[in-house]
Design a protein around this motif. Structure first.
Motif, PDB file in Angstrom:
ATOM      1  N   THR A 109      -5.870 -32.254   7.072  1.00 24.77           N
ATOM      2  CA  THR A 109      -5.999 -31.592   5.701  1.00 24.77           C
ATOM      3  C   THR A 109      -5.151 -32.363   4.710  1.00 24.77           C
ATOM      4  O   THR A 109      -5.399 -32.733   3.517  1.00 24.77           O
ATOM      5  N   TYR A 110      -3.961 -33.074   5.168  1.00 23.76           N
ATOM      6  CA  TYR A 110      -3.157 -33.990   4.296  1.00 23.76           C
ATOM      7  C   TYR A 110      -3.876 -35.316   4.093  1.00 23.76           C
ATOM      8  O   TYR A 110      -3.827 -35.898   3.100  1.00 23.76           O
ATOM      9  N   TYR A 111      -4.447 -35.769   5.055  1.00 19.53           N
ATOM     10  CA  TYR A 111      -5.196 -37.064   5.118  1.00 19.53           C
ATOM     11  C   TYR A 111      -6.456 -36.750   4.128  1.00 19.53           C
ATOM     12  O   TYR A 111      -6.598 -37.795   3.176  1.00 19.53           O
ATOM     13  N   LEU A 112      -7.172 -35.953   4.241  1.00 20.34           N
ATOM     14  CA  LEU A 112      -8.198 -35.579   3.076  1.00 20.34           C
ATOM     15  C   LEU A 112      -7.583 -35.371   1.795  1.00 20.34           C
ATOM     16  O   LEU A 112      -8.181 -35.759   0.601  1.00 20.34           O
ATOM     17  N   LYS A 113      -6.502 -34.582   1.593  1.00 19.16           N
ATOM     18  CA  LYS A 113      -5.822 -34.486   0.372  1.00 19.16           C
ATOM     19  C   LYS A 113      -5.477 -35.872  -0.029  1.00 19.16           C
ATOM     20  O   LYS A 113      -5.721 -36.112  -1.498  1.00 19.16           O
ATOM     21  N   ALA A 114      -4.835 -36.812   0.700  1.00 22.04           N
ATOM     22  CA  ALA A 114      -4.563 -38.186   0.208  1.00 22.04           C
ATOM     23  C   ALA A 114      -5.752 -38.818  -0.390  1.00 22.04           C
ATOM     24  O   ALA A 114      -5.719 -39.682  -1.327  1.00 22.04           O
ATOM     25  N   LEU A 115      -6.914 -38.834   0.448  1.00 25.02           N
ATOM     26  CA  LEU A 115      -8.050 -39.498   0.085  1.00 25.02           C
ATOM     27  C   LEU A 115      -8.579 -39.106  -1.258  1.00 25.02           C
ATOM     28  O   LEU A 115      -9.284 -39.761  -2.056  1.00 25.02           O
ATOM     29  N   GLY A 116      -8.521 -37.850  -1.305  1.00 24.12           N
ATOM     30  CA  GLY A 116      -9.397 -37.136  -2.638  1.00 24.12           C
ATOM     31  C   GLY A 116      -8.546 -37.367  -3.938  1.00 24.12           C
ATOM     32  O   GLY A 116      -8.981 -37.423  -4.923  1.00 24.12           O
ATOM     33  N   GLU A 117      -7.193 -37.442  -3.765  1.00 22.27           N
ATOM     34  CA  GLU A 117      -6.333 -37.493  -5.043  1.00 22.27           C
ATOM     35  C   GLU A 117      -6.022 -38.964  -5.467  1.00 22.27           C
ATOM     36  O   GLU A 117      -5.266 -38.914  -6.481  1.00 22.27           O
ATOM     37  N   THR A 118      -6.322 -40.035  -4.505  1.00 25.02           N
ATOM     38  CA  THR A 118      -5.746 -41.250  -4.833  1.00 25.02           C
ATOM     39  C   THR A 118      -6.705 -42.210  -5.533  1.00 25.02           C
ATOM     40  O   THR A 118      -7.989 -41.993  -5.009  1.00 25.02           O
ATOM     41  N   ASP A 119      -6.559 -43.155  -6.220  1.00 18.60           N
ATOM     42  CA  ASP A 119      -7.398 -44.166  -6.773  1.00 18.60           C
ATOM     43  C   ASP A 119      -6.976 -45.587  -6.091  1.00 18.60           C
ATOM     44  O   ASP A 119      -7.347 -46.630  -6.719  1.00 18.60           O
ATOM     45  N   ASN A 120      -5.997 -45.613  -5.279  1.00 20.28           N
ATOM     46  CA  ASN A 120      -5.595 -46.770  -4.727  1.00 20.28           C
ATOM     47  C   ASN A 120      -6.270 -46.963  -3.639  1.00 20.28           C
ATOM     48  O   ASN A 120      -6.441 -46.339  -2.651  1.00 20.28           O
ATOM     49  N   ILE A 121      -6.870 -48.448  -3.672  1.00 24.21           N
ATOM     50  CA  ILE A 121      -7.832 -48.721  -2.711  1.00 24.21           C
ATOM     51  C   ILE A 121      -7.113 -48.697  -1.098  1.00 24.21           C
ATOM     52  O   ILE A 121      -7.600 -48.203  -0.176  1.00 24.21           O
ATOM     53  N   GLU A 122      -5.746 -49.458  -0.911  1.00 24.36           N
ATOM     54  CA  GLU A 122      -5.361 -49.397   0.293  1.00 24.36           C
ATOM     55  C   GLU A 122      -4.988 -48.044   0.741  1.00 24.36           C
ATOM     56  O   GLU A 122      -4.954 -47.647   1.894  1.00 24.36           O
TER      57      GLU A 122
ATOM     58  N   GLY B  87       2.918 -40.182   1.005  1.00 30.50           N
ATOM     59  CA  GLY B  87       3.735 -38.932   1.534  1.00 30.50           C
ATOM     60  C   GLY B  87       2.658 -38.181   2.410  1.00 30.50           C
ATOM     61  O   GLY B  87       3.196 -37.543   3.490  1.00 30.50           O
ATOM     62  N   TYR B  88       1.453 -37.813   1.843  1.00 31.95           N
ATOM     63  CA  TYR B  88       0.676 -37.027   2.574  1.00 31.95           C
ATOM     64  C   TYR B  88       0.243 -37.609   4.054  1.00 31.95           C
ATOM     65  O   TYR B  88       0.119 -36.980   4.944  1.00 31.95           O
ATOM     66  N   ILE B  89       0.082 -39.063   3.706  1.00 31.61           N
ATOM     67  CA  ILE B  89      -0.134 -39.738   5.159  1.00 31.61           C
ATOM     68  C   ILE B  89       0.754 -39.565   6.164  1.00 31.61           C
ATOM     69  O   ILE B  89       0.625 -39.118   7.294  1.00 31.61           O
ATOM     70  N   TYR B  90       2.148 -39.922   5.612  1.00 33.74           N
ATOM     71  CA  TYR B  90       3.339 -39.703   6.424  1.00 33.74           C
ATOM     72  C   TYR B  90       3.452 -38.500   7.223  1.00 33.74           C
ATOM     73  O   TYR B  90       3.860 -38.213   8.543  1.00 33.74           O
ATOM     74  N   PHE B  91       3.403 -37.450   6.052  1.00 30.96           N
ATOM     75  CA  PHE B  91       3.554 -35.999   6.756  1.00 30.96           C
ATOM     76  C   PHE B  91       2.288 -35.843   7.564  1.00 30.96           C
ATOM     77  O   PHE B  91       2.642 -35.022   8.814  1.00 30.96           O
ATOM     78  N   GLY B  92       1.210 -36.297   7.524  1.00 27.11           N
ATOM     79  CA  GLY B  92      -0.117 -36.051   8.248  1.00 27.11           C
ATOM     80  C   GLY B  92       0.325 -36.662   9.865  1.00 27.11           C
ATOM     81  O   GLY B  92       0.255 -36.112  10.958  1.00 27.11           O
TER      82      GLY B  92
END
Length: 790
Positions: free
Chosen positions: A314-327, A295-300
């Motif tokens: 900000t949301y792209y960085l948040k998505a990258l920082g909080e996930t452990d999913n490679i895709e 959702g952070y990606i789509y919102f971004g």
């Protein structure tokens, strides 16, 4: 014997467990307002259960034996009717069921749902046993006395089978298992979706939902329908089907993903307010879900399309920082890289693109055209490493059937040849030559490879050296052989193999200086390298020999290494000779440094008179200089005066140390030494000055190595000056210091005497008692007892 028939069984509570192939369950219910309980034991193999009875034919316990032991220990289980305990012996496993009221054991040999006939079994082994626990009357089971002369005919129910109900759906309707086509079709849908055959997948979903309107898989079918529409960028259908899904299946596990796709769909058609509603639900109700990160990606993306690119970041960085999913991480990194490229910050963009290269290189194939545009943008800006890395990722994700494969292979090798990554360049160039012997880019590839011939022919240093040796042997009077000698020397030098360079220096110096102008420099650098390595290994005389053989003058740089080497090895004569020759250096800083080192040698060898003179010279040079370098000379000087027992100089030196270093724990022993001198000289003021310093240092460091000596000495000085309050403070400070009983007794006794002097009699008596309690057999305890009586 008794004949029994199971008439009806209802359950009100249930417990189940399993160990290896063994399963058991405890059930409880009521019959005619009277409670009872059943215990079922099942295994895949036959096992023994047996009743044990007392002299009144009452069952006292039931034991079941199994041939295998469980992998984990079973805890005891009990209810109002019996207790189940487990034990193991000689690789056998046992269950012991002890009743609290009455108990009965039955083997269960028949499946009434599938067998027409039953009879009274007389079995010792069974795959399933039932134990009934009851208070007075056996529930639902009718016992009739068997005649010894009777025949045990089976009870046949061919025309009157007991009713059997199979699986039920969520609404309680029977599930017709024979109709399993919706199951296989559902699995086929998942496969089609994975294979990205979205149109076929959508068509099959519609067929199944029409043919099986009440299928158990309806939530999943609708879910996949939403996912397919999202992949097909059909936002309207995503929205319409999501409404149905969220209304009908609001508690389904796939709700977070549906919310994310619904929000994305609204944002795609420009309904940002609706999109924000679903984003808000996603972020608040499913914060920990992976789809909240999507959702952070789509919102971004929505923010970016509306012109708020920096907020989107900000949301792209948040998505990258909080996930452990490679895709998801790769998608976020790609978005961030595109943002930085849009802001002309290619180094920052490269940082995130390289994350994708390392973690998920095939990600670039999702949009190969855009990936290649990015790749060429980096090449145009001469960031060949990033460009080649993207090219390599695309190469590894495709094959020769792709129209771009040959060009990518060429670009990868040529770009890498322009970077320090020569080995990777050679690999790519060789790969191109092997696959395209008459390729479109053959000439460009050969030119690039020829430039690498002498630098990176092989990936292994030993193999490369061997290759140079082969060239030297094959072309002894040719420019190729000469180049091989030169390149070999450079390679050896690069890999710090300095002795090997010197080993064939004659061949090297025999080369034409017209073509190779740095031959002497190579030999000299190799000699210096050998010297450095010898210094590291503390081979000091080897350094001197190399210097002589290759006419290398030892500068202060080498003197430092030799000095340290000699000091470490205890060769103080060599150390002093090196230091002494630098004492008259015109460079003031060098003179200070070597004077300091000269002093260290004198201190180590006990040459105190020279040390004192040299220290005076160094102090004259550094006295007004800023910084603390070489100020340790004051400490060397104090320690020297202490060794020669010059008390006056010790006292004057400590003043300088105190002024320069302040309250340093490093000097605490020196302060204590001055205290001892002052105590000997009966100089109470001096004792108080440095005793107080020691106490401050110990308090700051929370280390009390000098206690209680310092406190007792300082106390006496204050008493001598009749400053009993200060003396009292000193003694009370020992309360927080750990002391042996004897020292504690002394401290408390002294504390009592001080309190007496200050007319604080009650406190004094308490202190005397504490002295007695601390060490009752000590002299201080005796003094304290006497003092209490006064």
């Amino acid at each position: 014997m008794y004949k029994w028939i199971l008439l009806l069984l209802g359950f009100s509570c249930f417990f189940t467990s399993s160990l290896f192939a063994l399963e058991f369950s405890i059930n409880g219910a009521k019959e005619n307002f009277e409670k009872y309980s059943t215990f079922h034991v099942r295994d895949t193999s036959h096992f023994l259960c047996k009743e044990e009875k007392n002299e009144f034919e009452e069952v006292t316990k039931i034991i079941c034996a199994f041939a295998k032991k469980p992998s984990s220990k079973l805890k005891n289980i009990e209810n109002d009717f019996f207790k189940v305990q487990s034990s193991s012996k000689n690789d056998m496993f046992f269950l012991t069921i002890t009743p609290y009221h009455k108990i009965k054991l039955y083997p269960l040999l028949f499946n009434l749902a599938s067998e027409d006939a039953v009879y009274e079994p007389n079995a010792e082994l069974s795959k399933q046993w039932m134990i009934v626990g009851y208070i007075d009357k056996l529930p639902y089971i009718k016992n009739t006395q068997n005649r010894d002369t009777g025949i045990n005919f089976p009870f046949v129910m061919a025309h009157d089978k007991l009713p059997y109900v199979g699986g039920l759906d969520i609404k309680g309707n029977p599930v017709h298992i024979k109709k399993v086509q919706d199951v296989s079709d559902y699995l086929k849908i998942k496969k089609l979706y994975t294979e990205e055959k979205y149109d076929v997948c959508l068509e099959l979903i519609d067929e199944i939902m029409k043919e099986y309107p009440h299928s158990l898989f309806n939530p999943e079918l609708l879910f996949y329908k939403i996912r397919v529409f999202s992949k097909l960028n059909d936002s309207d259908n995503v929205i319409e089907n999501s409404k149905i899904y969220l209304r009908e299946y609001s508690s389904d596990e796939n709700v977070p993903e549906v919310l994310s796709l619904s929000a994305k769909a609204y944002s795609k058609i420009g309904l940002n307010t609706d999109a924000e509603y679903f984003f808000d639900r996603l972020f608040t109700e499913h914060e920990e879900s992976m789809y909240a990160k999507w959702g952070y990606i789509y919102f971004g993306e929505m923010l970016e399309s509306s012109g708020a690119a920096s907020k989107a970041l900000t949301y792209y960085l948040k998505a990258l920082g909080e996930t452990d999913n490679i895709e998801l991480a790769a998608t976020a990194a790609y978005k961030i890289a595109q943002y930085y490229m849009g802001n002309s910050d290619l180094p920052k963009a490269a940082e995130y693109l390289m994350k994708i290269v390392k973690a998920k290189p095939d990600f670039f194939m999702q949009d190969m055209k855009t990936a290649m545009e990015i790749m060429y943008a980096f090449a145009e800006n001469e960031d060949y490493i990033t460009a080649a890395a993207i090219a390599k990722s695309l190469i590894n994700a495709t094959d020769k059937s792709n129209d771009e494969y040959e060009r990518l292979l060429k670009e990868s090798g040529v770009w890498l040849s322009k970077t320090p990554n020569k080995l990777e360049a050679l690999e790519s160039l060789n790969q191109y030559i092997a696959q395209y012997q008459f390729g479109t880019y053959e000439d460009a590839v050969k030119v690039a490879k020829d430039s690498l011939f002498f630098d990176t022919t092989e990936s292994n240093v030993s193999q490369r050296l061997s290759h140079y040796d082969e060239l030297i042997s094959e072309y002894p009077n040719d420019s190729i052989g000469e180049r091989a000698i030169y390149e070999k020397a450079k390679l050896l030098l690069e890999n710090e193999m300095y002795s090997d360079v010197l080993g064939f220096k004659d061949s090297l110096l025999g080369l034409s200086t017209e073509h190779y102008t740095d031959l002497d420099a190579i030999v000299k650098e190799a000699a210096i390298g050998v010297m450095k390595q010898s210094l590291k290994q503390k081979e000091c005389y080897e350094v001197l020999n190399i210097s002589k053989d290759y006419n290398i003058t030892l500068s202060n740089e080498w003197d430092e290494g030799i000095y340290d080497c000699a000091m470490m090895g205890g060769d103080f004569i060599l150390s002093k000779r090196i230091a002494e020759k630098n004492l008259k250096s015109k460079d003031l800083e060098q003179r200070k440094k070597w004077l300091y080192r000269y002093i260290k040698v004198d201190f180590a060898t006990g040459n105190y008179s020279e040390l004192i003179e040299a220290s005076k010279d160094l102090i004259a040079l550094i006295k007004d200089a800023p910084g603390d370098e070489y100020k340790d000379v004051y400490r060397y000087l104090f320690d020297t005066y202490q060794r020669v027992e010059n008390k006056e100089k010790m006292i004057s030196s400590i003043l300088e140390i105190q002024k320069i270093f302040g309250e340093s724990y490093q000097d605490i022993d020196r302060y204590v030494a001055v205290m001892a001198i002052a105590n000997t000289l009966k100089d109470d003021n001096l004792v108080i000055t440095y005793g107080s310093e020691v106490m401050k240092i110990q308090k700051a460091s929370k280390s009390y190595a000098q206690s209680p000596f310092v406190e007792f000495t300082l106390y006496q000085a204050y008493v001598n000056k009749e400053d009993f309050n200060k003396a009292l403070d000193v003694m009370q400070s020992l309360d927080i210091v750990e002391l042996i009983p004897l020292k504690r007794a002394r401290q408390k006794y002294i504390l009592g005497t001080l309190l007496d002097k200050l007319w604080r009699n009650d406190e004094a008596k308490k202190a005397y008692q504490e002295a007695i309690d601390a060490d009752p057999t000590s002299p201080w305890a005796k003094l304290a007892e006497d003092a209490k009586k006064i």
